[in-house]
Design a protein around this motif. Sequence first.
Motif, PDB file in Angstrom:
ATOM      1  N   GLU A  34      60.453  81.262 -12.266  1.00  0.00           N
ATOM      2  CA  GLU A  34      60.417  80.161 -11.306  1.00  0.00           C
ATOM      3  C   GLU A  34      60.948  78.868 -11.919  1.00  0.00           C
ATOM      4  N   ALA A  35      60.668  78.655 -13.207  1.00  0.00           N
ATOM      5  CA  ALA A  35      61.188  77.458 -13.880  1.00  0.00           C
ATOM      6  C   ALA A  35      62.714  77.492 -13.924  1.00  0.00           C
ATOM      7  N   HIS A  36      63.278  78.638 -14.276  1.00  0.00           N
ATOM      8  CA  HIS A  36      64.744  78.746 -14.310  1.00  0.00           C
ATOM      9  C   HIS A  36      65.335  78.523 -12.918  1.00  0.00           C
ATOM     10  N   LYS A  37      64.701  79.091 -11.893  1.00  0.00           N
ATOM     11  CA  LYS A  37      65.193  78.880 -10.524  1.00  0.00           C
ATOM     12  C   LYS A  37      65.183  77.398 -10.166  1.00  0.00           C
ATOM     13  N   MET A  38      64.133  76.709 -10.603  1.00  0.00           N
ATOM     14  CA  MET A  38      64.037  75.284 -10.295  1.00  0.00           C
ATOM     15  C   MET A  38      65.183  74.511 -10.962  1.00  0.00           C
ATOM     16  N   PHE A  39      65.433  74.784 -12.237  1.00  0.00           N
ATOM     17  CA  PHE A  39      66.485  74.055 -12.947  1.00  0.00           C
ATOM     18  C   PHE A  39      67.877  74.410 -12.428  1.00  0.00           C
ATOM     19  N   GLU A  40      68.031  75.594 -11.841  1.00  0.00           N
ATOM     20  CA  GLU A  40      69.339  76.011 -11.322  1.00  0.00           C
ATOM     21  C   GLU A  40      69.643  75.425  -9.954  1.00  0.00           C
ATOM     22  N   LEU A  41      68.682  74.743  -9.340  1.00  0.00           N
ATOM     23  CA  LEU A  41      68.935  74.117  -8.037  1.00  0.00           C
ATOM     24  C   LEU A  41      69.980  73.010  -8.171  1.00  0.00           C
ATOM     25  N   PRO A  42      70.721  72.725  -7.104  1.00  0.00           N
ATOM     26  CA  PRO A  42      71.679  71.614  -7.152  1.00  0.00           C
ATOM     27  C   PRO A  42      70.961  70.294  -7.429  1.00  0.00           C
ATOM     28  N   LEU A  43      71.674  69.371  -8.023  1.00  0.00           N
ATOM     29  CA  LEU A  43      71.071  68.091  -8.393  1.00  0.00           C
ATOM     30  C   LEU A  43      70.491  67.369  -7.189  1.00  0.00           C
ATOM     31  N   ASP A  44      71.188  67.410  -6.052  1.00  0.00           N
ATOM     32  CA  ASP A  44      70.669  66.678  -4.903  1.00  0.00           C
ATOM     33  C   ASP A  44      69.343  67.251  -4.422  1.00  0.00           C
ATOM     34  N   VAL A  45      69.085  68.543  -4.677  1.00  0.00           N
ATOM     35  CA  VAL A  45      67.800  69.148  -4.326  1.00  0.00           C
ATOM     36  C   VAL A  45      66.740  68.734  -5.345  1.00  0.00           C
ATOM     37  N   LYS A  46      67.076  68.800  -6.617  1.00  0.00           N
ATOM     38  CA  LYS A  46      66.119  68.383  -7.637  1.00  0.00           C
ATOM     39  C   LYS A  46      65.760  66.911  -7.494  1.00  0.00           C
ATOM     40  N   GLU A  47      66.698  66.129  -6.961  1.00  0.00           N
ATOM     41  CA  GLU A  47      66.438  64.705  -6.790  1.00  0.00           C
ATOM     42  C   GLU A  47      65.387  64.421  -5.711  1.00  0.00           C
ATOM     43  N   ARG A  48      65.051  65.420  -4.933  1.00  0.00           N
ATOM     44  CA  ARG A  48      63.968  65.243  -3.957  1.00  0.00           C
ATOM     45  C   ARG A  48      62.630  65.003  -4.661  1.00  0.00           C
ATOM     46  N   VAL A  49      62.551  65.430  -5.909  1.00  0.00           N
ATOM     47  CA  VAL A  49      61.305  65.245  -6.679  1.00  0.00           C
ATOM     48  C   VAL A  49      61.600  64.427  -7.938  1.00  0.00           C
ATOM     49  N   HIS A  50      62.517  63.474  -7.830  1.00  0.00           N
ATOM     50  CA  HIS A  50      62.913  62.694  -9.000  1.00  0.00           C
ATOM     51  C   HIS A  50      61.714  61.940  -9.581  1.00  0.00           C
ATOM     52  N   ARG A  51      61.756  61.728 -10.858  1.00  0.00           N
ATOM     53  CA  ARG A  51      60.713  60.972 -11.560  1.00  0.00           C
ATOM     54  C   ARG A  51      61.167  59.520 -11.662  1.00  0.00           C
ATOM     55  N   PRO A  52      60.545  58.621 -10.913  1.00  0.00           N
ATOM     56  CA  PRO A  52      60.955  57.216 -10.965  1.00  0.00           C
ATOM     57  C   PRO A  52      60.672  56.611 -12.340  1.00  0.00           C
ATOM     58  N   PRO A  53      61.358  55.542 -12.695  1.00  0.00           N
ATOM     59  CA  PRO A  53      61.104  54.871 -13.974  1.00  0.00           C
ATOM     60  C   PRO A  53      59.639  54.464 -14.116  1.00  0.00           C
ATOM     61  N   GLN A  54      59.119  54.603 -15.343  1.00  0.00           N
ATOM     62  CA  GLN A  54      57.751  54.207 -15.687  1.00  0.00           C
ATOM     63  C   GLN A  54      56.682  55.071 -15.003  1.00  0.00           C
ATOM     64  N   THR A  55      57.069  56.277 -14.562  1.00  0.00           N
ATOM     65  CA  THR A  55      56.082  57.198 -13.993  1.00  0.00           C
ATOM     66  C   THR A  55      56.120  58.509 -14.766  1.00  0.00           C
TER      67      THR A  55
END
Length: 373
Positions: A113-134
């Motif tokens: 599942e971790a590999h599947k998550m990292f293989e997602l397109p960047l725009d999909v991973k950006e749905r859960v982006h880590r904001p600065p200082q969080t």
Amino acid sequence: MAPYAHNAVDLAAVLSNTDTTMRNASLLNALASKSQPLPPIFVEAEDQRPVLNLDVPESLAIPVVDMSRLSSPDPADRRALVTDIATACAQFGFFQVVHHGVDPALIQRCETEAHKMFELPLDVKERVHRPPQTSFGYGANTWVNQSVMHWAESFHMQLHPKSNIREFSGKLFAESDPTRFSSTVEEYMGQIEKLARELLELLTEGLGLEKDRFKHYVENERMMSMRFNLYPPCPQPELAIGLRAHTDPHLLTILHQDEVAGLQVFIDEQWVTVKPRPDCFVVNVGDLFQVLSNTRYKSVLHRAAVNGSSKRLSLACFLNPPLSATVEAPLELITAESPQVYRPFTWGEYLSNAYKFHPANGGERHERFFLER
């Protein structure tokens, strides 16, 4: 070339850019590129560059302990296990556990599942982006005073005190089946927490205390989180670093690494590579347990190296007390020969300072909490 001369300026520009999408896109473009030379922002200082050497002297090998001794009817087996773990934490700050009770098939499912998550397109991973200082979400691991970027992607989630796993999973896998990712991660973290509680008791006994002495730290409002770390192949691995030298601020860290070497621990003034053993978990004492043990247990420097041919995945789980919990060594561990080293503080206070001061650079993190005499 002076490694820090240009990187500090470049990195400052990256870190000051609040457009997380742009920052992560820049990172991923570099990670995906096979071209040389390595972008300057990833070039580590010459004296900090890891060398992957698996030829480890037996005296420096991280000990492996057999957790199956917990089920032995002979009390001497438990006492021997306690001694082995306590000795390892006093000498190395690290040990490995085998026959740990975590389902191997579940470990493999979580890695998948971790590999599947990292293989997602960047725009999909950006749905859960880590904001600065969080702390939680997807992005690059960056510390305030670092001067190079890590050659890695990371995704950090929390199970306790309030889970964000299902929320993240729903955003990442909205077009497929989000429950598969979330249920796998939650089950995995649940089994790791059970193991962590067992280890907490054994470590506490190793200090000569009742096994439940620190139990209150992992009850209501406890904190349990996990970070996926992916280290892609690097075009010039001799110049880069996956994760810079650091100590963990936590109570305990329980890590599973795949079959690719990369984890290194600083022992006896040298860097020692921990040989991958998929049947083992790597366990290390964090800063909080060093404080609770009045420095009998050591929170030691470790880092991650990269290579030029294989991606590497690690799953790191962190056990911590509630933010409001006061961390202080018990009176039984404070003697004339071993005076109190740290002042009392809350985990929230320590955490707010933990990543502002690079622990490999003068020990600022610990020094700020020393007891004034």
